[in-house]
Design a protein around this motif. Sequence first.
Motif, PDB file in Angstrom:
ATOM      1  N   GLY A 280      10.315   6.791   4.492  1.00 16.15           N
ATOM      2  CA  GLY A 280      11.038   5.582   4.405  1.00 16.15           C
ATOM      3  C   GLY A 280      11.388   4.850   5.765  1.00 16.15           C
TER       4      GLY A 280
ATOM      5  N   MET B 182      -4.424   5.195   2.851  1.00 14.02           N
ATOM      6  CA  MET B 182      -4.757   6.651   2.274  1.00 14.02           C
ATOM      7  C   MET B 182      -4.279   6.547   0.659  1.00 14.02           C
ATOM      8  SD  MET B 182      -3.435   8.684   5.413  1.00 14.02           S
ATOM      9  CE  MET B 182      -3.042   8.117   6.880  1.00 14.02           C
TER      10      MET B 182
ATOM     11  N   TYR C  72       0.693  -1.321  -0.006  1.00 15.54           N
ATOM     12  CA  TYR C  72      -0.004   0.118   0.135  1.00 15.54           C
ATOM     13  C   TYR C  72       0.839   1.262   0.161  1.00 15.54           C
ATOM     14  CZ  TYR C  72       1.279  -0.800   4.796  1.00 15.54           C
ATOM     15  OH  TYR C  72       2.144  -1.087   5.987  1.00 15.54           O
TER      16      TYR C  72
ATOM     17  N   SER D  68       5.669  -0.667  12.907  1.00 10.82           N
ATOM     18  CA  SER D  68       4.676  -1.150  11.718  1.00 10.82           C
ATOM     19  C   SER D  68       4.784  -2.547  11.675  1.00 10.82           C
ATOM     20  CB  SER D  68       4.772  -0.353  10.540  1.00 10.82           C
ATOM     21  OG  SER D  68       4.908   1.126  10.642  1.00 10.82           O
TER      22      SER D  68
HETATM   23  N1  SAM Z   1       9.208   2.657   7.456  1.00  7.34           N
HETATM   24  C1  SAM Z   1       8.622   3.021   8.826  1.00  7.34           C
HETATM   25  C2  SAM Z   1       7.470   2.169   8.980  1.00  7.34           C
HETATM   26  O1  SAM Z   1       7.294   1.146   8.346  1.00  7.34           O
HETATM   27  O2  SAM Z   1       6.847   2.197   9.838  1.00  7.34           O
HETATM   28  C3  SAM Z   1       8.088   4.529   8.642  1.00  7.34           C
HETATM   29  C4  SAM Z   1       7.619   5.074   7.229  1.00  7.34           C
HETATM   30  S1  SAM Z   1       5.999   4.328   6.990  1.00  7.34           S
HETATM   31  C5  SAM Z   1       5.815   5.368   5.461  1.00  7.34           C
HETATM   32  C6  SAM Z   1       5.057   4.909   8.270  1.00  7.34           C
HETATM   33  C7  SAM Z   1       3.534   4.366   8.270  1.00  7.34           C
HETATM   34  O3  SAM Z   1       2.798   4.554   7.212  1.00  7.34           O
HETATM   35  C8  SAM Z   1       3.811   2.890   8.385  1.00  7.34           C
HETATM   36  O4  SAM Z   1       2.871   2.526   9.605  1.00  7.34           O
HETATM   37  C9  SAM Z   1       2.942   2.412   7.171  1.00  7.34           C
HETATM   38  O5  SAM Z   1       1.945   1.315   7.343  1.00  7.34           O
HETATM   39  C10 SAM Z   1       2.018   3.831   6.762  1.00  7.34           C
HETATM   40  N2  SAM Z   1       1.423   3.807   5.357  1.00  7.34           N
HETATM   41  C11 SAM Z   1       2.123   3.785   4.355  1.00  7.34           C
HETATM   42  N3  SAM Z   1       1.466   4.173   3.208  1.00  7.34           N
HETATM   43  C12 SAM Z   1       0.219   4.402   3.602  1.00  7.34           C
HETATM   44  C13 SAM Z   1      -0.931   4.559   3.143  1.00  7.34           C
HETATM   45  N4  SAM Z   1      -1.183   4.667   1.764  1.00  7.34           N
HETATM   46  N5  SAM Z   1      -2.040   4.765   3.814  1.00  7.34           N
HETATM   47  C14 SAM Z   1      -2.018   4.457   5.254  1.00  7.34           C
HETATM   48  N6  SAM Z   1      -0.866   4.066   5.624  1.00  7.34           N
HETATM   49  C15 SAM Z   1       0.360   4.126   5.137  1.00  7.34           C
END
Ligand code: SAM
Length: 329
Positions: free
Chosen positions: A66, A190, A26, A120
Amino acid sequence: MIDPFGRAITYLRVSVTDRCDLRCVYCMAEDMSFLPKAEVLSLEELDRLCAAFIRLGTTKIRLTGGEPLVRRDVLTLFRAIGERLGAGGLRELTLTTNGTQLARHAEGLYAAGVRRVNVSLDTLDAARFAAVTRWGRIEKTLDGIFAAKAAGLAVKINAVAMRDVNEHEFDDMLAWCGEHGFDLCLIETMPMGEIDAQRIDQYLPLSLVRARLRKRWTLEDTDYRTGGPARYYTVAETGRRIGFITPMTHNFCESCNRVRLTCTGTLYMCLGQDDSADFRRVLRAGSSDDELDAAIVAAIARKPKGHDFIIDRRDDRPAVARHMSVTGG
Ligand code: SAM
C-alpha cells in the motif's frame, strides 16, 4: 536469525496498510477491495512485532504498503521504531512511498531517524504519470521528492520498466536524477496479483534497457550494495548510481536477507511463494515476548530457497495471487 540455507535474516519489510491513493497499472486492479479495519494490526501491534524482530537481530526495517504515508498517524510508528536505532540494535529505518504525502511528512520522518527514502516514479511525463497511476498528479509526487531532499533525506527513485510505456524515457530520467542528486533504480515487472492487463504486454527485460543506456552513459561496475537485490553501477557522467532489479532475467534469491510482514500480521518468508506465518493470532492470543520470539524463529526456519517467477504468453497467471501492495514492494 539464520535460515535453513545459511542466510542471515536481518531485514524486515513491513506493509503498514494495503490501501493506496494511486492504482498503478502493474500493481493493482482499478477496482480493488481493501481489508476491514479489524483485520489490520494496530500501530502498537506493528511496533511490538518490529521490536521482537529487532531483538532477534533485525538491523534494517522498511515500512511500505500500500502507501505507508496514507495510514493515519503512521509517523507515531516511525517514531516508536526510530527509538530503537543505534544502541537499540536497529541500523536503518526507511520507507518506500509514492511521494504524494511526502511534502507534509518529510521533516517528521527525518526527525524520527529516517535518512533514506525510496520514491516510486515511473515517468517524468505528467500525462503518462496520470495514465500509469490511473489518477495520480505528478506535481504531488515531485513536490514530495523535493521536500524530502530539502529535509535532508537521500532519495532513490524507483521506476518499473514497462514496454511501450516508459521504455524510451530512461535516458531522460537518468539525466534528471543526476541533476538533482538522486540514485535511480529500475525494476522488472513481477507477476503478482490480477491487474486487468496482460503482464507479458508490460514486461521489459532490463538487460535490454541496460544495453540501450550504455550507448549514451558510462556505467561503471561497483560493488555497492544496499542489502537488496539491485545490481548497481556508477554513472560516470553524473556521479550518481543506477540499480537494476531483475527478478525475471536474473534470480537474486541466493543472497536474500529479508522477510515481509503484511498489515494483517502475516509474515511471508518469500515474496514469490505462498507459505506464511500468522502473527496476528499470536499477538491477539496474549502471547508473551518469549512466545512471540519463538514463533518468529520457527517461521524463519521455514524460509524457502527462492521464487521462480515466469511471465509467459501461454500461462499469464500470476506466480502468487496476492498483489505487491499486500506484501509491500
Ligand atoms: N506505495 C508505495 C510506492 O509506490 O512505492 C509502496 C508500495 S509499492 C507496492 C512498492 C514498489 O513496488 C513500487 O516501486 C512499485 O512500483 C513496485 N511494484 C508494484 N507492483 C509491482 C510489480 N508487479 N512488479 C514490480 N514492481 C512492482
